[in-house]
Write an enzyme that holds these catalytic residues in place. Sequence first.
Site, PDB file in Angstrom:
ATOM      1  N   CYS A 224       0.795  -1.233   0.000  1.00 31.54           N
ATOM      2  CA  CYS A 224       0.000   0.000   0.000  1.00 31.54           C
ATOM      3  C   CYS A 224       0.831   1.288   0.000  1.00 31.54           C
ATOM      4  CB  CYS A 224      -0.983   0.027   1.160  1.00 31.54           C
ATOM      5  SG  CYS A 224      -1.278  -1.528   1.969  1.00 31.54           S
TER       6      CYS A 224
ATOM      7  N   ARG B 248       6.414 -11.312   5.575  1.00 30.62           N
ATOM      8  CA  ARG B 248       5.853 -11.127   6.909  1.00 30.62           C
ATOM      9  C   ARG B 248       6.440 -12.171   7.837  1.00 30.62           C
ATOM     10  NH1 ARG B 248      -0.518 -10.049   5.397  1.00 30.62           N
ATOM     11  NH2 ARG B 248      -0.086  -8.315   3.987  1.00 30.62           N
TER      12      ARG B 248
ATOM     13  N   GLN C 299       1.231 -10.928  -3.321  1.00 27.85           N
ATOM     14  CA  GLN C 299      -0.171 -10.512  -3.322  1.00 27.85           C
ATOM     15  C   GLN C 299      -0.549 -10.033  -4.712  1.00 27.85           C
ATOM     16  OE1 GLN C 299       0.019  -7.515  -0.137  1.00 27.85           O
ATOM     17  NE2 GLN C 299      -1.665  -8.635   0.805  1.00 27.85           N
TER      18      GLN C 299
ATOM     19  N   ASP D  58      -2.209  -7.524  -5.570  1.00 25.39           N
ATOM     20  CA  ASP D  58      -2.663  -6.405  -4.758  1.00 25.39           C
ATOM     21  C   ASP D  58      -3.084  -5.253  -5.651  1.00 25.39           C
ATOM     22  OD1 ASP D  58      -3.147  -5.206  -2.393  1.00 25.39           O
ATOM     23  OD2 ASP D  58      -1.044  -4.917  -1.826  1.00 25.39           O
TER      24      ASP D  58
ATOM     25  N   HIS E  16      -4.768  -1.048  -5.319  1.00 23.24           N
ATOM     26  CA  HIS E  16      -5.287   0.036  -4.499  1.00 23.24           C
ATOM     27  C   HIS E  16      -6.043   0.993  -5.395  1.00 23.24           C
ATOM     28  CE1 HIS E  16      -2.121  -1.714  -1.999  1.00 23.24           C
ATOM     29  NE2 HIS E  16      -2.994  -1.465  -1.042  1.00 23.24           N
TER      30      HIS E  16
ATOM     31  N   LYS F  77     -14.793  -4.131   5.603  1.00 19.41           N
ATOM     32  CA  LYS F  77     -14.275  -4.951   4.500  1.00 19.41           C
ATOM     33  C   LYS F  77     -15.249  -6.052   4.121  1.00 19.41           C
ATOM     34  CE  LYS F  77     -11.871  -8.165   7.536  1.00 19.41           C
ATOM     35  NZ  LYS F  77     -10.790  -9.104   7.689  1.00 19.41           N
TER      36      LYS F  77
ATOM     37  N   HIS G 118      -8.294  -1.167  -0.605  1.00 22.66           N
ATOM     38  CA  HIS G 118      -7.292  -2.217  -0.856  1.00 22.66           C
ATOM     39  C   HIS G 118      -8.072  -3.432  -1.324  1.00 22.66           C
ATOM     40  CE1 HIS G 118      -4.512  -0.500   2.379  1.00 22.66           C
ATOM     41  NE2 HIS G 118      -5.667  -0.039   2.751  1.00 22.66           N
TER      42      HIS G 118
HETATM   43 ZN    ZN Z   1      -3.102  -2.356   0.730  1.00 22.36          ZN
END
Ligand code: ZN
Length: 694
Positions: free
Chosen positions: A385, A414, A432, A434, A436, A520, A566
Amino acid sequence: MSATFSSNAPAGPDAAPVLIEIQLPDGTVKQVPTGTTAFQVAEGISPRLAAASVVARVRPLRGAGLRTGGADAEDAPSEAGMYAAEDAGAERLVDLSAPLTEDVALQLLTEKDAESLKVVRHSAAHVMATAVLELFPETKLGHGPATDAGFFYDFYREAPFSADDLKAIEAKMAEVVARDEKFVREREPRADALARFRANGDFMKTHFVERFTHEGEEVSFYRNGAFEDFCRGPHVPSTGRVKAFKVTSLAGAYWLGDEKNPQLQRMYGTAFFSQKELDAHFARLEEIAKRDHRVLGKQLDLFSIQELAGAGLVFFHPKGAIIRKAMEDWMKEECIRRGYDLVYTPHVAKINLWQTSGHEGFYAQNMFTPMELDDAIYRMKPMNCPFHILIYKNSPKSYRDLPVRYAELGNVYRYERSGTMHGLLRVRGFTQDDAHIFCMPSQIEDEVVGCIDFAEAVLKTFGFSEFQVELSTWDPKDRASWAGSDENWAAATGALERALSRKGIAYKTIPGEAAFYGPKIDIKLVDVLGRLWQLSTVQFDFNLPARFELEYVGEDGERHQPVMVHRALFGSVERFFGVLIEHYAGAFPLWLSPVQVGLVPISERHLPYAEKVQRLLQDAGLRVELDARNEKMNAKIRDLTMQKVPYVLVMGDKEAEAETVSVRTRGKGDGGSMPLSEFVAKAAGLVRTNSTEL
Ligand SMILES: [Zn+2]
Ligand SMILES: [Zn+2]
């Protein structure tokens, strides 16, 4: 505790019987003498119902009957739930043989009710303890609750139980069941029970009585035959009702979880209403084991995790890498088609970035520890992010630019505790898919609908037809735990709800489960074995746009803060890959298969034709493996079949002459011959459309 049971003496012969009211689920009310049992009520309705009933649920109609106490009875593994006195005013499960002494709403539970199975399983634990004491009388008893998958009983005995002992115990259990002993509830003054347990060296039972009952009380026991156990129940009427069971395994556990204490032997088993259900349970476990992605990953040479490199770090081997490429190519093209911009960002960043984003404060325990270089301290990224935010911030934005959608297959790291990693499902480094989305508040709903559409396309394309959706919201009473204003939360939650209802998707709202920075939507897919996997997520964020002071210039010429979403659809490429392996048991759809077509020339003289076929298929974009070894045809076919190759083409004189191929389709067998050009067109078409058919 015992108001219910100690005052249960039926009225004497010359007194008029005291009547109580029994309210049935259909609303009818029966008046019966106090002391009548649930079984007698059932018999009064129909003998068949009485025979089918396992246990009864009662809720007192007068007094403190509003609190539902069901949780105590259902959380069977909690020790307090097993031993502590029940709240006499609460709804609870009772034995069919328990005398009813007050006005109650009564429900008779049969094999159709999930709670009945727990009662059967807990009763099976008593049957197992009965068998153990008959065979090994020196054993001391701990506790034996039902669990989600079955039951266990903790035993203390110096000599370990052997595999043969488990078999003998199971056989003895069958005898106890055949004896059909009644489960009888008895009561004894607490002091007497304690004295008896102490004299007998029953240190665990002594502990449970001391801990979970109070001085001056009576404690309850369940007896079947000569076996007796301190327990509050309820139980099935007799051991004969434990119809299908199995002793499954043994594990060590320290008494009270303290390694200074004696080591117990925890014996596991499971029980079902019928042998058929028990067999189905083990067939399913076998199927799950066969589909284990770690096993298949090795068998099909897809990936590895290497001790020398570290736990939770995944190596994609060539055959796994090609599947990953197919997944990623699909995802990237789909992103572009849906108006996302692809970006790439670094794997590490200075600690200052993580301070601005807040990760350094609230997420540090999940991050790899800092690395000090000559100019600054750096950390591996746990999330993408902040990087996408830096791209957004790098140039001024106006309302005309919004929504901005940045997508990346971003590698994140992580920290997971060592020992908690699991194949591809729980790792320390993952990718990910991912994205945004930065937008104006008025655009939220459409953007969320777009995300859900996209998530549905992912599930459908990769072969999942069922999914479940959860909407996690905040808890306004716990103001301190959440970032963002009341208006923010109301607007965002409303937008998510409207988006879901526009899509006509049924969902479950889970209050208090939102991330601290916004509500979410989580999408859980259902795999071929009916297992749920949490993968896709769409999350709102009020926090980061504020921390990074994100802006856009509105139609009014003023500066405004954009909203941020996200979203990840695979969730993690590694985890999604693991789920795919298990869902397909390694037999991937054609477009994902590492080798799509295997070529088997019958003998060496057919090799030139096979090479021609290979070139043609490769030109059509197909992945081909030609087995040119000097091996028997059947051995080659077997090897390709073991690798779960979707199509195996066999070529001999006839095929070479007529420009055909003899096609063996995975799961379907020999389908005869087909013109080469026709096969190429068919296979290429199935790949192009991401078909799950062959
Ligand atoms: Zn994010
Ligand atoms: Zn019990």
